[in-house]
Design an enzyme around this catalytic site. Sequence first.
Site, short mmCIF file in Angstrom:
data_model
loop_
_atom_site.label_atom_id
_atom_site.label_comp_id
_atom_site.label_asym_id
_atom_site.label_seq_id
_atom_site.Cartn_x
_atom_site.Cartn_y
_atom_site.Cartn_z
N ASN A 214 0.86 -1.19 0.00
CA ASN A 214 0.00 0.00 0.00
C ASN A 214 0.89 1.24 0.00
OD1 ASN A 214 0.59 0.78 2.87
ND2 ASN A 214 -0.25 -1.27 3.16
N ASP A 283 -4.51 -6.45 4.81
CA ASP A 283 -5.56 -7.29 5.39
C ASP A 283 -5.54 -8.69 4.77
OD1 ASP A 283 -6.64 -5.45 7.17
OD2 ASP A 283 -7.73 -4.43 5.57
N LYS A 293 9.26 -16.56 -10.79
CA LYS A 293 8.55 -15.40 -11.30
C LYS A 293 7.34 -15.83 -12.14
CE LYS A 293 9.28 -11.33 -14.09
NZ LYS A 293 10.02 -10.82 -15.22
N PHE A 328 -4.69 3.09 14.73
CA PHE A 328 -5.03 4.07 13.70
C PHE A 328 -6.19 3.52 12.89
CE2 PHE A 328 -1.96 7.58 13.02
CZ PHE A 328 -1.11 7.33 14.09
N LYS A 342 -13.84 0.14 14.91
CA LYS A 342 -12.50 -0.46 15.09
C LYS A 342 -12.06 -0.34 16.54
CE LYS A 342 -11.00 -0.12 10.34
NZ LYS A 342 -10.34 0.61 9.30
N LYS A 346 -11.38 -3.87 18.26
CA LYS A 346 -9.97 -4.20 18.52
C LYS A 346 -9.57 -3.86 19.96
CE LYS A 346 -8.93 -3.55 13.62
NZ LYS A 346 -7.86 -3.63 12.65
O1 PMT Z 1 3.02 5.90 6.62
P1 PMT Z 1 2.49 7.26 6.18
O2 PMT Z 1 2.71 7.51 4.72
O3 PMT Z 1 3.01 8.36 7.06
O4 PMT Z 1 0.90 7.23 6.35
C1 PMT Z 1 0.33 7.17 7.63
C2 PMT Z 1 -0.83 6.18 7.66
C3 PMT Z 1 -1.96 6.66 6.77
C4 PMT Z 1 -0.37 4.79 7.21
C5 PMT Z 1 -1.29 6.12 9.17
O5 PMT Z 1 -1.70 7.41 9.56
C6 PMT Z 1 -2.42 5.14 9.36
O6 PMT Z 1 -3.59 5.48 9.23
N1 PMT Z 1 -2.07 3.87 9.71
C7 PMT Z 1 -3.05 2.76 9.79
C8 PMT Z 1 -3.37 2.28 8.41
C9 PMT Z 1 -4.31 1.09 8.43
O7 PMT Z 1 -3.89 0.01 8.18
O8 PMT Z 1 -5.53 1.37 8.85
P2 PMT Z 1 -6.69 0.26 9.01
O9 PMT Z 1 -7.89 1.10 9.28
O10 PMT Z 1 -6.70 -0.67 7.87
O11 PMT Z 1 -6.27 -0.54 10.30
C10 PMT Z 1 -6.70 -0.17 11.60
C11 PMT Z 1 -5.64 -0.50 12.63
O12 PMT Z 1 -5.45 -1.92 12.70
C12 PMT Z 1 -4.28 0.10 12.36
O13 PMT Z 1 -3.72 0.54 13.59
C13 PMT Z 1 -3.49 -1.05 11.77
O14 PMT Z 1 -2.10 -0.95 12.09
C14 PMT Z 1 -4.10 -2.26 12.46
N2 PMT Z 1 -4.10 -3.49 11.66
C15 PMT Z 1 -4.78 -3.56 10.50
C16 PMT Z 1 -4.83 -4.75 9.80
C17 PMT Z 1 -4.13 -5.86 10.31
N3 PMT Z 1 -4.13 -7.02 9.66
N4 PMT Z 1 -3.45 -5.75 11.46
C18 PMT Z 1 -3.43 -4.59 12.14
O15 PMT Z 1 -2.80 -4.50 13.19
#
Ligand code: PMT
Length: 403
Positions: A214, A283, A293, A328, A342, A346
């Site tokens: 991503n 995810d 490849k 986040f 979330k 979580k």
């Molecule tokens: O890295 P930058 O370019 O500075 O950008 C910052 C950012 C946009 C990446 C950051 O601000 C941000 O939003 N990070 C979380 C991105 C994300 O994966 O969001 P989500 O809504 O999909 O996930 C929610 C939370 O679960 C996040 O804390 C994530 O780390 C966590 N997660 C998600 C999926 C997964 N399989 N395991 C996780 O732990």
Amino acid sequence: MLKGKLITLGVTGSIAAYKAAELASLLSKAGADVHVIMTAGAQKFVAPATFAALTGNPVQTDLFAGTDGPGGAGGPLLPHIELAKADLLVVAPATANILAKAAHGLADDLLSAAILAAPGPVLFCPAMNVHMYRNPATQANLAALKKYGRHVLEPGKGRLACGETGEGRLPEPPEIVAEIARLLGPAKDLQGLFVLVTAGGTREPLDPVRFLSNRSSGKMGYALAAAAAARGADVTLVTAPTALPVPAGVKAVLVETAQQMLEAVREHFPRADVVIKAAAVADYRPARAAEQKIKKEGETLVIELVKNPDILAELGRHKKPGQVLVGFAAETENLLANARRKLEEKNVDLLVANDVTRPGAGFGADTNLVKLIYRDGRVVDLPLMKKTELAHRILDAAHALRG
Ligand code: PMT
């Protein structure tokens, strides 16, 4: 941040000397121990008693003789040496005359001698007539002071007391306080805490040369790690690949995939006081990574994806009392509703919700625009700010949650 700091404030003979009284008051209210030196010129504009009353300390005016103010006579024997030992010496307002003396190492009064003797940071806040400021002699003096490692807070532009318009206004006292706080560095309020941060976008291999990922640059997570380390925390950063250098004082664990990130986080989680999951974790991952490849054969290629473990949700399930978990949420729609879901699902203590469709927010940018969402329903709407600044706001919030 300024609590307990020893600050020497030098006031020189400018009409802006009255603003130094507000500066002295703000610094004292912030908990600093402020000692004022006034030049003869400064005393033509403001009386020493004003500063003595605002700071609770005697005002020093003379290189050779005692004190002036509530302390009465009998100040330090070598006041310029004593006053120079402050955590920071700020000269506000700084006239063209004091800049010239300091740039040339003159020490013919108490303030210029203290500046020359100062082993720590010295901040000059020039204030004068625009032509005096623009004069090449003044500019050369400012350049020399900067070359010698002294700091200069550039004056503001506008209508000056002399009736002319241009550069030369003393910056407003709150701005000077902010600069002083910046120069003194953040308080070590996280000393003794172990902070675990994740950053970057995980890479899920398709074959030996391709992966799914991503747009995360890692900037948000790295800013958090750097800020926590600067505030005295022991910081481990579990990071997916980025182009960023590891911040000073931070231990980095380099990973690629969500599974590797999970394992690294699991290892460090038990001793973490604060965990901040800024990483963008994939995810889903390809069900199988091809050993060779993948060849360009058919018109379409179907890749089967399987779900990755949710690292944050696992931490939420195993969180112990006292551990603060910050997640986040990167959303493109229904920001609040999705972020709240979330937070609940979580089991996090604080959720940082960024609407990644807004300009300057989310992936790749140096800034971010977020809402802080708490378990008790509180929502703090923060303005657009640099990720380096937001990092401190998030740490402030997490630290407050630890009580
Ligand atoms: O890295 P930058 O370019 O500075 O950008 C910052 C950012 C946009 C990446 C950051 O601000 C941000 O939003 N990070 C979380 C991105 C994300 O994966 O969001 P989500 O809504 O999909 O996930 C929610 C939370 O679960 C996040 O804390 C994530 O780390 C966590 N997660 C998600 C999926 C997964 N399989 N395991 C996780 O732990």
